[in-house]
Design a protein around this motif. Structure first.
Motif, PDB file in Angstrom:
ATOM      1  N   UNK A  63       0.858  -1.181   0.000  1.00  0.00           N
ATOM      2  CA  UNK A  63       0.000   0.000   0.000  1.00  0.00           C
ATOM      3  C   UNK A  63       0.897   1.235   0.000  1.00  0.00           C
ATOM      4  N   UNK A  64       0.613   2.153  -0.908  1.00  0.00           N
ATOM      5  CA  UNK A  64       1.370   3.408  -0.928  1.00  0.00           C
ATOM      6  C   UNK A  64       0.397   4.565  -0.790  1.00  0.00           C
ATOM      7  N   UNK A  65       0.875   5.670  -0.226  1.00  0.00           N
ATOM      8  CA  UNK A  65      -0.008   6.817  -0.105  1.00  0.00           C
ATOM      9  C   UNK A  65      -0.086   7.541  -1.439  1.00  0.00           C
ATOM     10  N   UNK A  66      -1.149   8.275  -1.613  1.00  0.00           N
ATOM     11  CA  UNK A  66      -1.400   8.967  -2.876  1.00  0.00           C
ATOM     12  C   UNK A  66      -0.353  10.062  -3.101  1.00  0.00           C
ATOM     13  N   UNK A  67       0.068  10.223  -4.331  1.00  0.00           N
ATOM     14  CA  UNK A  67       1.051  11.268  -4.642  1.00  0.00           C
ATOM     15  C   UNK A  67       0.416  12.653  -4.602  1.00  0.00           C
ATOM     16  N   UNK A  68      -0.922  12.727  -4.510  1.00  0.00           N
ATOM     17  CA  UNK A  68      -1.588  14.031  -4.436  1.00  0.00           C
ATOM     18  C   UNK A  68      -1.856  14.461  -2.994  1.00  0.00           C
ATOM     19  N   UNK A  69      -1.461  13.640  -2.000  1.00  0.00           N
ATOM     20  CA  UNK A  69      -1.597  14.031  -0.593  1.00  0.00           C
ATOM     21  C   UNK A  69      -0.688  15.210  -0.290  1.00  0.00           C
ATOM     22  N   UNK A  70      -1.100  16.084   0.639  1.00  0.00           N
ATOM     23  CA  UNK A  70      -0.206  17.180   1.036  1.00  0.00           C
ATOM     24  C   UNK A  70       1.091  16.653   1.651  1.00  0.00           C
ATOM     25  N   UNK A  71       2.208  17.295   1.315  1.00  0.00           N
ATOM     26  CA  UNK A  71       3.532  16.912   1.829  1.00  0.00           C
ATOM     27  C   UNK A  71       4.040  18.076   2.673  1.00  0.00           C
ATOM     28  N   UNK A  72       4.237  17.835   3.979  1.00  0.00           N
ATOM     29  CA  UNK A  72       4.672  18.856   4.938  1.00  0.00           C
ATOM     30  C   UNK A  72       6.158  18.700   5.176  1.00  0.00           C
ATOM     31  N   UNK A  83       8.275  26.468   6.532  1.00  0.00           N
ATOM     32  CA  UNK A  83       7.627  25.195   6.259  1.00  0.00           C
ATOM     33  C   UNK A  83       6.926  25.297   4.924  1.00  0.00           C
ATOM     34  N   UNK A  84       6.979  24.215   4.163  1.00  0.00           N
ATOM     35  CA  UNK A  84       6.306  24.167   2.868  1.00  0.00           C
ATOM     36  C   UNK A  84       5.369  22.968   2.868  1.00  0.00           C
ATOM     37  N   UNK A  85       4.147  23.209   2.411  1.00  0.00           N
ATOM     38  CA  UNK A  85       3.174  22.139   2.290  1.00  0.00           C
ATOM     39  C   UNK A  85       2.757  22.089   0.825  1.00  0.00           C
ATOM     40  N   UNK A  86       3.256  21.066   0.140  1.00  0.00           N
ATOM     41  CA  UNK A  86       2.940  20.904  -1.278  1.00  0.00           C
ATOM     42  C   UNK A  86       1.587  20.217  -1.443  1.00  0.00           C
ATOM     43  N   UNK A  87       1.035  20.332  -2.626  1.00  0.00           N
ATOM     44  CA  UNK A  87      -0.240  19.712  -3.008  1.00  0.00           C
ATOM     45  C   UNK A  87      -1.436  20.297  -2.249  1.00  0.00           C
ATOM     46  N   UNK A  88      -1.435  21.604  -2.017  1.00  0.00           N
ATOM     47  CA  UNK A  88      -2.599  22.288  -1.449  1.00  0.00           C
ATOM     48  C   UNK A  88      -3.127  23.265  -2.512  1.00  0.00           C
ATOM     49  N   UNK A 140       0.962  31.681  -0.586  1.00  0.00           N
ATOM     50  CA  UNK A 140       0.564  30.496  -1.353  1.00  0.00           C
ATOM     51  C   UNK A 140       0.920  30.712  -2.815  1.00  0.00           C
ATOM     52  N   UNK A 141       1.643  29.755  -3.404  1.00  0.00           N
ATOM     53  CA  UNK A 141       1.999  29.822  -4.826  1.00  0.00           C
ATOM     54  C   UNK A 141       2.254  28.417  -5.339  1.00  0.00           C
ATOM     55  N   UNK A 142       1.852  28.141  -6.571  1.00  0.00           N
ATOM     56  CA  UNK A 142       2.096  26.850  -7.233  1.00  0.00           C
ATOM     57  C   UNK A 142       1.640  25.653  -6.399  1.00  0.00           C
ATOM     58  N   UNK A 143       0.422  25.721  -5.855  1.00  0.00           N
ATOM     59  CA  UNK A 143      -0.150  24.655  -5.022  1.00  0.00           C
ATOM     60  C   UNK A 143       0.686  24.356  -3.780  1.00  0.00           C
ATOM     61  N   UNK A 144       1.491  25.323  -3.340  1.00  0.00           N
ATOM     62  CA  UNK A 144       2.327  25.156  -2.152  1.00  0.00           C
ATOM     63  C   UNK A 144       2.055  26.290  -1.168  1.00  0.00           C
ATOM     64  N   UNK A 145       1.751  25.920   0.073  1.00  0.00           N
ATOM     65  CA  UNK A 145       1.584  26.904   1.143  1.00  0.00           C
ATOM     66  C   UNK A 145       2.937  27.056   1.826  1.00  0.00           C
ATOM     67  N   UNK A 146       3.431  28.297   1.926  1.00  0.00           N
ATOM     68  CA  UNK A 146       4.738  28.568   2.535  1.00  0.00           C
ATOM     69  C   UNK A 146       4.513  29.378   3.801  1.00  0.00           C
ATOM     70  N   UNK A 147       4.862  28.796   4.949  1.00  0.00           N
ATOM     71  CA  UNK A 147       4.727  29.468   6.244  1.00  0.00           C
ATOM     72  C   UNK A 147       6.107  29.895   6.696  1.00  0.00           C
TER      73      UNK A 147
END
Length: 182
Positions: A63-72, A83-88, A140-147
């Protein structure tokens, strides 16, 4: 182009840090503790890219997690923690980033209830510094939230002192060494 420093602490913990040689910027920081049987545990990534399981490992085949899940992940700059959260994919107006002073953590919420995340800043905990809501910002830019959290002057001074100490240390495998060929 990287310098790796490995720390061993008296309580059995280990820390490995990687710095960029040109900029002196922290690229990654990992922690490891001894497990209950006394062996080395798994590395916990604090700064840098999260480690992915090795290809061909048994877990990844089932079982693998979806590649579209957010990555923190955390990726610091010289003057701030970041911090960068991709796929948002949501617009910036949907996000709310706040500080919970009692729980010593930051909280990310969305108005559409699609994403919620609590995270602490271990560097502030180590120096026992309070969280400051004014130091926190996000974009927020390019589906990435940058804190971004601006580093307090105490941490900036400590990092500057650490960089001076690291420059004095000679690397274990620096240069050619005494390799004799036959």
């Amino acid at each position: 182009g990287k310098r790796k420093i490995h720390y061993l602490f008296e309580d059995g913990k280990e820390m490995a840090e990687e710095y960029d040689m040109k900029t002196g910027q922290l690229v990654s920081r990992k922690w490891r503790e001894k497990n209950t049987l006394g062996g080395s545990g798994k590395w916990q990534v604090e700064v840098g890219e999260p480690t992915s399981p090795l290809l061909g490992a048994l877990e990844s085949e089932l079982i693998t997690e979806s590649s579209s899940n957010p990555v923190f992940m955390r990726k610091d700059t010289l003057s701030s923690f970041q911090w960068r959260i991709r796929n948002l994919p949501y617009p910036k107006e949907v996000y709310s980033v706040s500080v919970e002073k009692e729980q010593r953590c930051c909280v990310i919420r969305t108005t559409n209830k699609k994403y919620y995340k609590k995270f602490s800043i271990p560097d502030l905990d180590r120096y026992q510094l309070p969280l400051d809501a004014a130091a926190l910002s996000f974009t927020h830019a390019n589906n990435t939230l940058i804190i971004t959290y601006q580093k307090p002057k105490e941490i900036l001074a400590a990092e500057e002192q650490l960089q001076k100490e690291l420059k004095k240390i000679k690397a274990a495998n620096d240069g050619d060494g005494d390799c004799k060929t036959q």
